[in-house]
Design a protein around this motif. Structure first.
Motif, PDB file in Angstrom:
ATOM      1  N   VAL A  37       4.199 -52.106   4.383  1.00 38.42           N
ATOM      2  CA  VAL A  37       3.312 -52.743   5.346  1.00 38.42           C
ATOM      3  C   VAL A  37       4.070 -53.917   5.948  1.00 38.42           C
ATOM      4  N   TRP A  47       0.287 -51.026   8.516  1.00 37.55           N
ATOM      5  CA  TRP A  47       0.874 -50.035   7.624  1.00 37.55           C
ATOM      6  C   TRP A  47       1.921 -49.271   8.397  1.00 37.55           C
ATOM      7  N   PHE A  50       4.314 -44.297   4.132  1.00 38.92           N
ATOM      8  CA  PHE A  50       3.687 -43.869   2.871  1.00 38.92           C
ATOM      9  C   PHE A  50       4.567 -42.810   2.228  1.00 38.92           C
ATOM     10  N   TYR A  59       4.396 -40.103   5.283  1.00 43.68           N
ATOM     11  CA  TYR A  59       3.773 -40.364   6.573  1.00 43.68           C
ATOM     12  C   TYR A  59       4.393 -41.626   7.170  1.00 43.68           C
ATOM     13  N   ASP A  99      -0.087 -48.107  -3.502  1.00 42.78           N
ATOM     14  CA  ASP A  99      -1.283 -47.475  -2.953  1.00 42.78           C
ATOM     15  C   ASP A  99      -2.122 -46.961  -4.118  1.00 42.78           C
ATOM     16  N   GLY A 101      -4.094 -44.779  -4.204  1.00 41.75           N
ATOM     17  CA  GLY A 101      -4.155 -43.325  -4.189  1.00 41.75           C
ATOM     18  C   GLY A 101      -5.369 -42.822  -3.450  1.00 41.75           C
ATOM     19  N   GLY A 102      -5.177 -41.887  -2.564  1.00 42.46           N
ATOM     20  CA  GLY A 102      -6.290 -41.268  -1.852  1.00 42.46           C
ATOM     21  C   GLY A 102      -7.189 -42.304  -1.208  1.00 42.46           C
ATOM     22  N   PHE A 106      -4.691 -50.729  -1.212  1.00 42.16           N
ATOM     23  CA  PHE A 106      -3.408 -51.120  -1.760  1.00 42.16           C
ATOM     24  C   PHE A 106      -3.673 -52.209  -2.808  1.00 42.16           C
TER      25      PHE A 106
ATOM     26  N   TYR B  36      -8.952 -58.477   1.512  1.00 40.35           N
ATOM     27  CA  TYR B  36      -7.783 -59.117   0.927  1.00 40.35           C
ATOM     28  C   TYR B  36      -7.785 -60.606   1.307  1.00 40.35           C
ATOM     29  N   LEU B  46      -5.732 -58.261  -3.311  1.00 38.87           N
ATOM     30  CA  LEU B  46      -6.953 -57.477  -3.225  1.00 38.87           C
ATOM     31  C   LEU B  46      -8.108 -58.236  -3.881  1.00 38.87           C
ATOM     32  N   GLN B  89      -9.882 -53.934   5.430  1.00 41.83           N
ATOM     33  CA  GLN B  89      -9.100 -52.703   5.592  1.00 41.83           C
ATOM     34  C   GLN B  89     -10.014 -51.513   5.350  1.00 41.83           C
ATOM     35  N   TYR B  91     -10.040 -47.456   4.394  1.00 40.28           N
ATOM     36  CA  TYR B  91      -9.194 -46.397   3.836  1.00 40.28           C
ATOM     37  C   TYR B  91      -9.978 -45.097   3.755  1.00 40.28           C
ATOM     38  N   TRP B  94      -7.378 -41.707   6.859  1.00 44.81           N
ATOM     39  CA  TRP B  94      -5.964 -42.101   6.749  1.00 44.81           C
ATOM     40  C   TRP B  94      -5.100 -40.859   6.725  1.00 44.81           C
ATOM     41  N   PRO B  95      -3.816 -40.970   7.044  1.00 45.63           N
ATOM     42  CA  PRO B  95      -3.202 -42.231   7.518  1.00 45.63           C
ATOM     43  C   PRO B  95      -3.612 -42.533   8.957  1.00 45.63           C
ATOM     44  N   PRO B  96      -3.602 -43.782   9.386  1.00 46.27           N
ATOM     45  CA  PRO B  96      -3.252 -44.948   8.592  1.00 46.27           C
ATOM     46  C   PRO B  96      -4.477 -45.610   7.965  1.00 46.27           C
ATOM     47  N   LYS B  97      -4.280 -46.349   6.903  1.00 44.72           N
ATOM     48  CA  LYS B  97      -5.299 -47.219   6.335  1.00 44.72           C
ATOM     49  C   LYS B  97      -5.186 -48.537   7.105  1.00 44.72           C
ATOM     50  N   PHE B  99      -6.024 -52.204   9.111  1.00 45.66           N
ATOM     51  CA  PHE B  99      -6.480 -53.553   8.807  1.00 45.66           C
ATOM     52  C   PHE B  99      -7.166 -54.189  10.009  1.00 45.66           C
TER      53      PHE B  99
END
Lengths: 119, 108
Positions: A37, A47, A50, A59, A99, A101-102, A106, B36, B46, B89, B91, B94-97, B99
């Motif tokens: 990031v 971001w 990945f 990605y 990350d 995950g899924g 972060f 965040y 976080l 953010q 999520y 995604w992608p992207p996550k 902000f």
């Protein structure tokens, strides 16, 4: 304790290359997806890349696709970002992050490394 | 991509009072939103995931709410150490996550 430490930032000329590294510790690195990031004055937190635990899924953000390459070395708990054909607008702080995950955020970040692209 | 818009850009609140920060998603993201905190010279930390679940070690003064497109971070009993930039953010898609652009919280 989870720890992520970036290195490799610095001053680079437009069109040049730079390789960032991120050393991970305190968790099973190979079990986690990782991201890069960046934070720039113009675009805030963005971001950019990945990579899955086994490197099978990668990605990129459109802004870096074709110029940057993310990779990892699970034997050495390290994450990398190869930056080629850099532009002035690539200047900023670069963070590696774990990350969750899924559909998770972060959850741990490194302190960042500063990249300055200037002639 | 889903755009996250935060308001206000800057918020100035006195110690002991509460601060309410807002985040709006350009499309519904269920409760897949995190918050965040970033202090000067530090990495983002976080605070909240799943819109309202505090991360480990985060004080109860920090609370999150919302679902769909509207989300709120509330910080009660403000302390000087809470001065920071706060980012949301999403999520969900995604992608992207993606902000938000951040809200700078100043303690008077």
């Amino acid at each position: 304790e989870v720890r992520l430490v970036e290195s490799g930032g610095g001053l680079v000329q437009p069109g040049g290359s730079l390789r960032l590294s991120c050393a991970a510790s305190g968790f099973s690195f190979r079990s986690y997806e990782m991201v890069w990031v960046r934070q720039t004055p113009g675009k805030g937190l963005e971001w950019i890349a990945f990579i899955s635990g086994g490197s099978s899924t990668i990605y990129y953000a459109d802004s870096v696709k074709g110029r940057f390459t993310i990779s990892r070395d699970n034997d050495n708990d390290s994450l990398y970002l190869q930056m080629d054909s850099v532009r002035v607008e690539d200047s900023g702080f670069y963070f590696c992050a774990r990350d969750g995950g899924g559909w998770k955020p972060f959850d741990f970040w490194g302190q960042g490394t500063l990249v300055t692209v200037s002639s | 991509e889903t755009v996250m818009t935060q308001s206000p850009a800057t918020l100035s609140v006195s110690p002991g009072e509460s601060a309410t920060l807002s985040c709006r998603a350009s499309r519904a993201v269920s409760t897949n939103v995190a918050w965040y905190q970033q202090k000067p010279g530090q990495a983002p930390r976080l605070l909240i995931s799943r819109a309202s679940t505090r991360a480990t070690g985060i004080p109860g003064r920090f609370s999150g709410s919302g679902s769909g497109t509207e989300f709120t971070l509330t910080i009660s009993s403000l302390q000087s150490e809470d001065a920071a930039i706060y980012f949301c953010q999403q999520y969900n898609d995604w992608p992207p996550k993606t902000f938000g652009q951040g809200t700078k919280l100043e303690i008077k």
